[in-house]
Design a protein around this motif. Structure first.
Motif, PDB file in Angstrom:
ATOM      1  N   ASP A  77       9.163 -16.461  -8.959  1.00 55.95           N
ATOM      2  CA  ASP A  77       9.880 -15.378  -9.622  1.00 55.95           C
ATOM      3  C   ASP A  77      10.558 -14.557  -8.526  1.00 55.95           C
ATOM      4  O   ASP A  77       9.960 -13.666  -7.935  1.00 55.95           O
ATOM      5  N   TYR A  78      11.806 -14.894  -8.232  1.00 56.94           N
ATOM      6  CA  TYR A  78      12.516 -14.245  -7.143  1.00 56.94           C
ATOM      7  C   TYR A  78      12.729 -12.752  -7.391  1.00 56.94           C
ATOM      8  O   TYR A  78      12.831 -11.983  -6.437  1.00 56.94           O
ATOM      9  N   SER A  79      12.752 -12.334  -8.629  1.00 56.72           N
ATOM     10  CA  SER A  79      12.955 -10.914  -8.916  1.00 56.72           C
ATOM     11  C   SER A  79      11.751 -10.077  -8.472  1.00 56.72           C
ATOM     12  O   SER A  79      11.888  -8.889  -8.218  1.00 56.72           O
ATOM     13  N   ALA A  80      10.593 -10.699  -8.360  1.00 60.70           N
ATOM     14  CA  ALA A  80       9.384  -9.986  -7.945  1.00 60.70           C
ATOM     15  C   ALA A  80       8.957 -10.333  -6.522  1.00 60.70           C
ATOM     16  O   ALA A  80       7.940  -9.839  -6.046  1.00 60.70           O
ATOM     17  N   LEU A  81       9.737 -11.134  -5.830  1.00 59.88           N
ATOM     18  CA  LEU A  81       9.339 -11.616  -4.505  1.00 59.88           C
ATOM     19  C   LEU A  81       9.114 -10.487  -3.504  1.00 59.88           C
ATOM     20  O   LEU A  81       8.118 -10.477  -2.781  1.00 59.88           O
ATOM     21  N   GLU A  82      10.008  -9.515  -3.469  1.00 60.63           N
ATOM     22  CA  GLU A  82       9.859  -8.410  -2.515  1.00 60.63           C
ATOM     23  C   GLU A  82       8.549  -7.654  -2.753  1.00 60.63           C
ATOM     24  O   GLU A  82       7.809  -7.377  -1.810  1.00 60.63           O
ATOM     25  N   ALA A  83       8.256  -7.348  -3.999  1.00 61.30           N
ATOM     26  CA  ALA A  83       7.019  -6.635  -4.324  1.00 61.30           C
ATOM     27  C   ALA A  83       5.800  -7.499  -4.025  1.00 61.30           C
ATOM     28  O   ALA A  83       4.789  -7.005  -3.511  1.00 61.30           O
ATOM     29  N   ASP A  84       5.887  -8.796  -4.305  1.00 60.65           N
ATOM     30  CA  ASP A  84       4.779  -9.704  -4.035  1.00 60.65           C
ATOM     31  C   ASP A  84       4.481  -9.789  -2.541  1.00 60.65           C
ATOM     32  O   ASP A  84       3.322  -9.761  -2.125  1.00 60.65           O
ATOM     33  N   ALA A  96       5.286  -7.533  -0.237  1.00 61.97           N
ATOM     34  CA  ALA A  96       4.773  -6.230   0.204  1.00 61.97           C
ATOM     35  C   ALA A  96       3.290  -6.091  -0.127  1.00 61.97           C
ATOM     36  O   ALA A  96       2.495  -5.613   0.703  1.00 61.97           O
ATOM     37  N   GLU A  97       2.903  -6.521  -1.315  1.00 62.76           N
ATOM     38  CA  GLU A  97       1.491  -6.465  -1.703  1.00 62.76           C
ATOM     39  C   GLU A  97       0.654  -7.395  -0.825  1.00 62.76           C
ATOM     40  O   GLU A  97      -0.431  -7.042  -0.369  1.00 62.76           O
ATOM     41  N   TRP A  98       1.173  -8.591  -0.565  1.00 64.41           N
ATOM     42  CA  TRP A  98       0.471  -9.539   0.290  1.00 64.41           C
ATOM     43  C   TRP A  98       0.290  -8.964   1.696  1.00 64.41           C
ATOM     44  O   TRP A  98      -0.768  -9.108   2.300  1.00 64.41           O
ATOM     45  N   MET A  99       1.351  -8.291   2.233  1.00 63.06           N
ATOM     46  CA  MET A  99       1.290  -7.725   3.579  1.00 63.06           C
ATOM     47  C   MET A  99       0.160  -6.716   3.694  1.00 63.06           C
ATOM     48  O   MET A  99      -0.581  -6.721   4.685  1.00 63.06           O
ATOM     49  N   LYS A 100       0.002  -5.861   2.693  1.00 56.05           N
ATOM     50  CA  LYS A 100      -1.084  -4.877   2.726  1.00 56.05           C
ATOM     51  C   LYS A 100      -2.435  -5.578   2.773  1.00 56.05           C
ATOM     52  O   LYS A 100      -3.308  -5.211   3.551  1.00 56.05           O
ATOM     53  N   GLY A 101      -2.608  -6.596   1.954  1.00 50.25           N
ATOM     54  CA  GLY A 101      -3.862  -7.344   1.946  1.00 50.25           C
ATOM     55  C   GLY A 101      -4.097  -8.083   3.245  1.00 50.25           C
ATOM     56  O   GLY A 101      -5.222  -8.125   3.759  1.00 50.25           O
ATOM     57  N   HIS A 102      -3.038  -8.647   3.807  1.00 50.89           N
ATOM     58  CA  HIS A 102      -3.149  -9.379   5.076  1.00 50.89           C
ATOM     59  C   HIS A 102      -3.600  -8.439   6.196  1.00 50.89           C
ATOM     60  O   HIS A 102      -4.506  -8.768   6.962  1.00 50.89           O
ATOM     61  N   VAL A 103      -2.976  -7.281   6.274  1.00 47.89           N
ATOM     62  CA  VAL A 103      -3.333  -6.313   7.319  1.00 47.89           C
ATOM     63  C   VAL A 103      -4.784  -5.864   7.138  1.00 47.89           C
ATOM     64  O   VAL A 103      -5.520  -5.750   8.116  1.00 47.89           O
ATOM     65  N   GLU A 104      -5.205  -5.655   5.916  1.00 49.04           N
ATOM     66  CA  GLU A 104      -6.599  -5.262   5.667  1.00 49.04           C
ATOM     67  C   GLU A 104      -7.575  -6.360   6.088  1.00 49.04           C
ATOM     68  O   GLU A 104      -8.631  -6.084   6.657  1.00 49.04           O
ATOM     69  N   ARG A 105      -7.231  -7.628   5.805  1.00 52.07           N
ATOM     70  CA  ARG A 105      -8.106  -8.741   6.208  1.00 52.07           C
ATOM     71  C   ARG A 105      -8.192  -8.853   7.724  1.00 52.07           C
ATOM     72  O   ARG A 105      -9.281  -9.067   8.271  1.00 52.07           O
ATOM     73  N   LEU A 118       7.437 -13.098   5.711  1.00 48.39           N
ATOM     74  CA  LEU A 118       7.785 -14.005   4.617  1.00 48.39           C
ATOM     75  C   LEU A 118       7.224 -15.402   4.869  1.00 48.39           C
ATOM     76  O   LEU A 118       6.693 -16.044   3.959  1.00 48.39           O
ATOM     77  N   GLN A 119       7.300 -15.865   6.104  1.00 48.39           N
ATOM     78  CA  GLN A 119       6.757 -17.187   6.439  1.00 48.39           C
ATOM     79  C   GLN A 119       5.254 -17.232   6.194  1.00 48.39           C
ATOM     80  O   GLN A 119       4.743 -18.185   5.595  1.00 48.39           O
ATOM     81  N   TRP A 120       4.528 -16.209   6.643  1.00 52.32           N
ATOM     82  CA  TRP A 120       3.081 -16.189   6.431  1.00 52.32           C
ATOM     83  C   TRP A 120       2.752 -16.134   4.944  1.00 52.32           C
ATOM     84  O   TRP A 120       1.812 -16.771   4.483  1.00 52.32           O
ATOM     85  N   TYR A 121       3.525 -15.349   4.190  1.00 55.65           N
ATOM     86  CA  TYR A 121       3.319 -15.255   2.745  1.00 55.65           C
ATOM     87  C   TYR A 121       3.498 -16.630   2.098  1.00 55.65           C
ATOM     88  O   TYR A 121       2.665 -17.070   1.304  1.00 55.65           O
ATOM     89  N   VAL A 122       4.584 -17.313   2.454  1.00 57.33           N
ATOM     90  CA  VAL A 122       4.861 -18.632   1.887  1.00 57.33           C
ATOM     91  C   VAL A 122       3.734 -19.604   2.240  1.00 57.33           C
ATOM     92  O   VAL A 122       3.277 -20.371   1.387  1.00 57.33           O
ATOM     93  N   GLU A 123       3.272 -19.577   3.484  1.00 62.42           N
ATOM     94  CA  GLU A 123       2.186 -20.465   3.893  1.00 62.42           C
ATOM     95  C   GLU A 123       0.912 -20.181   3.095  1.00 62.42           C
ATOM     96  O   GLU A 123       0.226 -21.112   2.666  1.00 62.42           O
TER      97      GLU A 123
END
Length: 62
Positions: free
Chosen positions: A5-12, A14-23, A49-54
């Protein structure tokens, strides 16, 4: 295969980044590794974006 869902990709991402940094913080503490992860995500959005895709690709394979 999961559709994107490309319309939600930016939000997805951003949410992943917060979780990644916390981990990273949980596993490595707030030292040099944590600072480098935060710097990379802030300075290089393509890296984020690359880490998110992986991560997402790994979820669909598992």
């Amino acid at each position: 295969m999961k559709s994107i869902d490309y319309s939600a990709l930016e939000a997805d991402v951003a949410e992943w980044m917060k979780g990644h940094v916390e981990r990273v913080k949980e596993h490595c503490g707030e030292g040099e590794t944590y600072a480098e992860a935060v710097r990379l995500l802030d300075d290089d959005p393509w890296q984020a974006l690359q880490w998110y895709v992986e991560d997402m690709r790994g979820l669909t394979v598992a």
